[in-house]
Scaffold this motif. Structure first.
Motif, PDB file in Angstrom:
ATOM      1  N   ARG A 143       0.682   2.649  -3.830  1.00  0.00           N
ATOM      2  CA  ARG A 143       0.873   2.848  -2.393  1.00  0.00           C
ATOM      3  C   ARG A 143      -0.426   2.596  -1.641  1.00  0.00           C
ATOM      4  O   ARG A 143      -0.424   1.978  -0.571  1.00  0.00           O
ATOM      5  N   GLU A 144      -1.541   3.083  -2.200  1.00  0.00           N
ATOM      6  CA  GLU A 144      -2.812   2.910  -1.505  1.00  0.00           C
ATOM      7  C   GLU A 144      -3.280   1.461  -1.547  1.00  0.00           C
ATOM      8  O   GLU A 144      -3.798   0.943  -0.554  1.00  0.00           O
ATOM      9  N   VAL A 145      -3.100   0.792  -2.699  1.00  0.00           N
ATOM     10  CA  VAL A 145      -3.475  -0.616  -2.780  1.00  0.00           C
ATOM     11  C   VAL A 145      -2.664  -1.431  -1.781  1.00  0.00           C
ATOM     12  O   VAL A 145      -3.206  -2.253  -1.031  1.00  0.00           O
ATOM     13  N   GLN A 146      -1.350  -1.200  -1.761  1.00  0.00           N
ATOM     14  CA  GLN A 146      -0.485  -1.961  -0.854  1.00  0.00           C
ATOM     15  C   GLN A 146      -0.850  -1.698   0.603  1.00  0.00           C
ATOM     16  O   GLN A 146      -0.865  -2.628   1.430  1.00  0.00           O
ATOM     17  N   HIS A 147      -1.173  -0.461   0.932  1.00  0.00           N
ATOM     18  CA  HIS A 147      -1.574  -0.123   2.292  1.00  0.00           C
ATOM     19  C   HIS A 147      -2.827  -0.887   2.695  1.00  0.00           C
ATOM     20  O   HIS A 147      -2.907  -1.433   3.813  1.00  0.00           O
ATOM     21  N   ARG A 148      -3.799  -0.951   1.810  1.00  0.00           N
ATOM     22  CA  ARG A 148      -5.042  -1.662   2.124  1.00  0.00           C
ATOM     23  C   ARG A 148      -4.783  -3.155   2.323  1.00  0.00           C
ATOM     24  O   ARG A 148      -5.347  -3.785   3.228  1.00  0.00           O
ATOM     25  N   GLU A 151      -2.942  -3.683   5.629  1.00  0.00           N
ATOM     26  CA  GLU A 151      -3.850  -3.449   6.741  1.00  0.00           C
ATOM     27  C   GLU A 151      -4.781  -4.650   6.929  1.00  0.00           C
ATOM     28  O   GLU A 151      -5.028  -5.089   8.063  1.00  0.00           O
ATOM     29  N   TYR A 152      -5.247  -5.209   5.839  1.00  0.00           N
ATOM     30  CA  TYR A 152      -6.113  -6.391   5.907  1.00  0.00           C
ATOM     31  C   TYR A 152      -5.347  -7.590   6.466  1.00  0.00           C
ATOM     32  O   TYR A 152      -5.923  -8.441   7.170  1.00  0.00           O
ATOM     33  N   ALA A 153      -4.044  -7.647   6.189  1.00  0.00           N
ATOM     34  CA  ALA A 153      -3.204  -8.762   6.659  1.00  0.00           C
ATOM     35  C   ALA A 153      -2.578  -8.463   8.019  1.00  0.00           C
ATOM     36  O   ALA A 153      -1.548  -9.063   8.380  1.00  0.00           O
ATOM     37  N   ASP A 154      -3.181  -7.538   8.771  1.00  0.00           N
ATOM     38  CA  ASP A 154      -2.701  -7.193  10.130  1.00  0.00           C
ATOM     39  C   ASP A 154      -1.257  -6.711  10.138  1.00  0.00           C
ATOM     40  O   ASP A 154      -0.463  -7.061  11.027  1.00  0.00           O
ATOM     41  N   GLY A 155      -0.906  -5.925   9.128  1.00  0.00           N
ATOM     42  CA  GLY A 155       0.417  -5.316   9.105  1.00  0.00           C
ATOM     43  C   GLY A 155       1.479  -6.138   8.409  1.00  0.00           C
ATOM     44  O   GLY A 155       2.609  -5.666   8.222  1.00  0.00           O
ATOM     45  N   ARG A 156       1.160  -7.347   8.026  1.00  0.00           N
ATOM     46  CA  ARG A 156       2.130  -8.176   7.311  1.00  0.00           C
ATOM     47  C   ARG A 156       1.981  -7.962   5.808  1.00  0.00           C
ATOM     48  O   ARG A 156       0.894  -7.697   5.323  1.00  0.00           O
ATOM     49  N   GLN A 157       3.087  -8.100   5.078  1.00  0.00           N
ATOM     50  CA  GLN A 157       3.020  -7.956   3.623  1.00  0.00           C
ATOM     51  C   GLN A 157       2.888  -9.344   2.998  1.00  0.00           C
ATOM     52  O   GLN A 157       3.837  -9.931   2.499  1.00  0.00           O
ATOM     53  N   ARG A 158       1.652  -9.835   3.016  1.00  0.00           N
ATOM     54  CA  ARG A 158       1.385 -11.165   2.453  1.00  0.00           C
ATOM     55  C   ARG A 158       1.313 -11.140   0.931  1.00  0.00           C
ATOM     56  O   ARG A 158       1.539 -12.167   0.279  1.00  0.00           O
ATOM     57  N   TRP A 159       0.966  -9.959   0.393  1.00  0.00           N
ATOM     58  CA  TRP A 159       0.815  -9.841  -1.055  1.00  0.00           C
ATOM     59  C   TRP A 159       1.605  -8.635  -1.553  1.00  0.00           C
ATOM     60  O   TRP A 159       1.841  -7.667  -0.832  1.00  0.00           O
ATOM     61  N   LYS A 160       1.995  -8.715  -2.803  1.00  0.00           N
ATOM     62  CA  LYS A 160       2.741  -7.639  -3.444  1.00  0.00           C
ATOM     63  C   LYS A 160       1.874  -7.011  -4.530  1.00  0.00           C
ATOM     64  O   LYS A 160       1.359  -7.712  -5.411  1.00  0.00           O
TER      65      LYS A 160
END
Length: 203
Positions: A143-148, A151-160
């Motif tokens: 959860r924390e990795v995904q949040h970071r 956040e780096y991608a400006d709210g988009r989920q570019r990576w899983k």
């Protein structure tokens, strides 16, 4: 992860001229097992632990397993912290890697280290602090990795992100090697993550 991320600050200290009883009372009140010892100017001069305070405060028992303290006179009952403290304590710095601190604690059999910024006492880090930060479930870590990453991608989920056995794996596409490096650092520096693997293929 650095010491400054997990250390306790401000620090509860005791004066070297304080009584053994007052030091024991402070430890109990603050729920700590050791205290940095400072002089009148607030400079670190030692560490005092619960075991230090116990010497000469329990009845002598030849069957007891307390290791002897040859530096103390068995006929003298210490009254001040300076008489029982450990001088020249092992210390660390705010920017020291937590892994290095954990190794130093184990090698030197200590449970806490004062944190110095130059000569100023700015914190204290204990084995409990390290355990709290490092021993975390894979579910919490992912959860924390995904949040970071989001956040780096400006709210988009570019990576899983996935985490198994403390190893974070990040899947997705990257614009360049610089972006790949940034994502690797973001995943690897989450407290409790033991390593990070970044790839371009979905799991």
């Amino acid at each position: 992860m650095r010491v400054k991320d997990i250390m306790s600050s401000p620090v509860h200290t005791v004066r070297q001229t304080a009584s053994v009883e007052s030091a024991a009372e402070l430890m109990g009140a603050r729920s700590v097992t050791a205290l940095p010892v400072v002089d009148e100017a607030g400079v670190l001069v030692g560490m005092v632990s619960e075991s230090d305070l116990l010497w000469h405060r329990v009845p002598e028992d030849p069957t007891a397993h307390l290791r002897p303290r040859p530096d103390l006179d068995p006929q003298h009952r210490p009254g001040m912290v300076v008489e029982v403290m450990s001088p020249y304590p092992l210390t660390t710095r705010p920017d020291t890697d937590v892994a290095d601190v954990a190794e130093a604690m184990l090698e030197n059999d200590v449970r806490s280290l004062p944190v110095l910024d130059d000569t100023a006492l700015v914190g204290i880090v204990s084995r409990r602090d390290i355990l709290r930060a490092m021993v975390r479930s894979d579910e919490v870590l992912v959860r924390e990795v995904q949040h970071r990453l989001d956040e780096y991608a400006d709210g988009r989920q570019r990576w899983k992100a996935t985490v198994q056995g403390g190893i974070a794996r990040v899947h997705g596409s990257f614009d360049d090697e610089t972006e790949r490096s940034v994502v690797t650092v973001l995943a690897r520096t989450v407290p409790g993550v033991a390593g990070a693997e970044v790839g371009a293929t979905e799991p």
